[in-house]
Scaffold this motif. Structure first.
Motif, PDB file in Angstrom:
ATOM      1  N   PRO A  71      33.072  36.801  36.923  1.00 33.02           N
ATOM      2  CA  PRO A  71      31.796  37.022  37.594  1.00 33.02           C
ATOM      3  C   PRO A  71      30.961  35.767  37.292  1.00 33.02           C
ATOM      4  CG  PRO A  71      32.479  39.097  36.882  1.00 33.02           C
ATOM      5  CD  PRO A  71      33.254  38.133  36.071  1.00 33.02           C
ATOM      6  N   THR A  88      28.100  40.281  44.990  1.00 33.87           N
ATOM      7  CA  THR A  88      29.425  40.392  45.095  1.00 33.87           C
ATOM      8  C   THR A  88      30.516  39.930  44.050  1.00 33.87           C
ATOM      9  OG1 THR A  88      29.046  40.267  47.579  1.00 33.87           O
ATOM     10  CG2 THR A  88      31.434  39.945  46.708  1.00 33.87           C
ATOM     11  N   VAL A  89      30.086  38.831  43.831  1.00 36.56           N
ATOM     12  CA  VAL A  89      30.887  37.749  42.612  1.00 36.56           C
ATOM     13  C   VAL A  89      29.975  37.494  41.295  1.00 36.56           C
ATOM     14  CG1 VAL A  89      32.466  37.053  44.392  1.00 36.56           C
ATOM     15  CG2 VAL A  89      30.595  35.658  43.544  1.00 36.56           C
ATOM     16  N   ILE A 101      25.773  42.644  36.052  1.00 34.05           N
ATOM     17  CA  ILE A 101      27.216  42.483  36.141  1.00 34.05           C
ATOM     18  C   ILE A 101      28.014  43.216  35.024  1.00 34.05           C
ATOM     19  CG2 ILE A 101      29.223  40.525  35.556  1.00 34.05           C
ATOM     20  CD1 ILE A 101      27.266  38.469  36.527  1.00 34.05           C
ATOM     21  N   MET A 140      33.456  43.471  40.415  1.00 30.92           N
ATOM     22  CA  MET A 140      32.984  41.922  40.530  1.00 30.92           C
ATOM     23  C   MET A 140      33.978  41.228  40.271  1.00 30.92           C
ATOM     24  SD  MET A 140      29.046  41.658  39.670  1.00 30.92           S
ATOM     25  CE  MET A 140      27.590  42.435  40.266  1.00 30.92           C
ATOM     26  N   ASN A 166      36.738  40.846  43.049  1.00 31.13           N
ATOM     27  CA  ASN A 166      35.899  40.198  43.970  1.00 31.13           C
ATOM     28  C   ASN A 166      36.001  38.565  43.671  1.00 31.13           C
ATOM     29  OD1 ASN A 166      35.350  42.739  45.314  1.00 31.13           O
ATOM     30  ND2 ASN A 166      33.029  42.707  44.712  1.00 31.13           N
TER      31      ASN A 166
END
Length: 322
Positions: free
Chosen positions: A250, A267-268, A287, A294, A297
């Motif tokens: 991430p 999302t990331v 995170i 994550m 993703n």
């Protein structure tokens, strides 16, 4: 299938003499290139390369597309007021205007384009990211080991200078550790602030500074890290974000810079204010609390940025314009 030519056209002093620089580049180009052999120019910056392309367009009618870079907005448009009229003409004469990120498109059009020209610029603008080396595609990595012993292993890779904001990354690590998190940071790269950073962290075991390294070594450091962080003050795109994502990391990136706008928030990774240490600390915690999803993703989304997909978009554009 082509030919690569490289040559110096202007000296250091000419860098501040915009029109002299363009004219010198033009004169050199005319000596070594036959323009009748070409159908289209792809100018990889607005003011410098775009200025040359515009001169060729005005003299010979040679079509061009132009890419707007970080320097075009954050230096030329922001500081060189006397060149804004020229920048607008380059944009208006171009067949297409390429932006690597949605945020740069919005910033240029909202802040620097006259209201009566905004639609014309918007209609010919296209968002196309940069692509990453296929090496990363061949070596995609879904995470199996992460947050070992609840330790957060941050990594930064890139130039070590003021713009990349590495000093604030170090402060983020110290703040997280003061809150009883276990955080380590690996800094990889070179640049004018490397000695300053090394001195700042010399008595801090949780941060290490390593040399610049090729991708074959860098990938191994990505794979033993958890989160990639690069809160640059300005960033045209930032390929290294995507490279890190391909290894399941991430990312922490800057609001309205670089890859911001390509991913739904959370999302990331997360976008941050590069001047706000607490903001970065809070986003790393977010995170940490949703790491597995994550990370998955990040690998999935990284596959949008390989050159085989992006180059086809350019090829299609070229064919439509010729």
């Amino acid at each position: 299938y082509g030919e690569f030519l490289y040559f110096n056209t202007f000296n250091y002093i000419d860098r501040i003499l915009y029109f002299t620089k363009i004219n010198k580049s033009y004169n050199k180009l005319m000596k070594i290139v036959k323009l009748e052999n070409f159908d289209l120019i792809h100018a990889h910056s607005l003011f410098v390369n775009g200025g040359l392309a515009n001169k060729l367009f005005n003299k010979y009618g040679l079509k061009y597309i132009v890419l707007v870079q970080n320097t075009d907005i954050n230096f030329f448009y922001k500081r060189l007021f006397h060149l804004r009229k020229k920048g607008l003409k380059i944009l208006l004469d171009a067949e297409k205007i390429i932006f690597m990120t949605p945020s740069y498109s919005k910033r240029l059009i909202n802040n620097y384009i006259p209201n009566n020209k905004k639609k014309e610029i918007e209609d010919k603008s296209v968002i196309i990211p940069s692509g990453i080396n296929n090496y990363w595609l061949k070596n995609l990595k879904y995470r199996q080991n992460y947050l070992i012993n609840k330790k957060i292993r941050l990594i930064y890779a890139g130039r070590i200078d003021k713009n990349k904001n590495v000093l604030n990354i170090c402060k983020v690590v110290k703040e997280l550790n003061s809150q009883n998190f276990k955080v380590e940071l690996t800094i990889i790269g070179k640049g004018p602030q490397k000695e300053k950073i090394e001195k700042y962290v010399s008595n801090y075991d949780s941060i290490k500074v390593l040399y610049y390294m090729p991708k074959e070594e860098l990938i191994e450091y990505f794979r033993i890290s958890d989160i990639f962080i690069m809160p640059s003050y300005t960033e045209t795109f930032g390929l290294v974000y995507i490279e890190a994502m391909s290894q399941g990391l991430p990312i922490i990136y800057t609001k309205n810079e670089g890859v911001d706008g390509y991913f739904k928030e959370g999302t990331v990774g997360y976008r941050v204010n590069p001047n706000n240490i607490n903001d970065m600390v809070d986003k790393i915690k977010l995170i940490y609390n949703n790491y597995i999803q994550m990370s998955k993703n990040a690998v999935r989304e990284s596959q949008r940025f390989f050159w085989n997909k992006i180059s086809n978009r350019y090829i299609k554009m070229y064919k439509e314009l010729i």
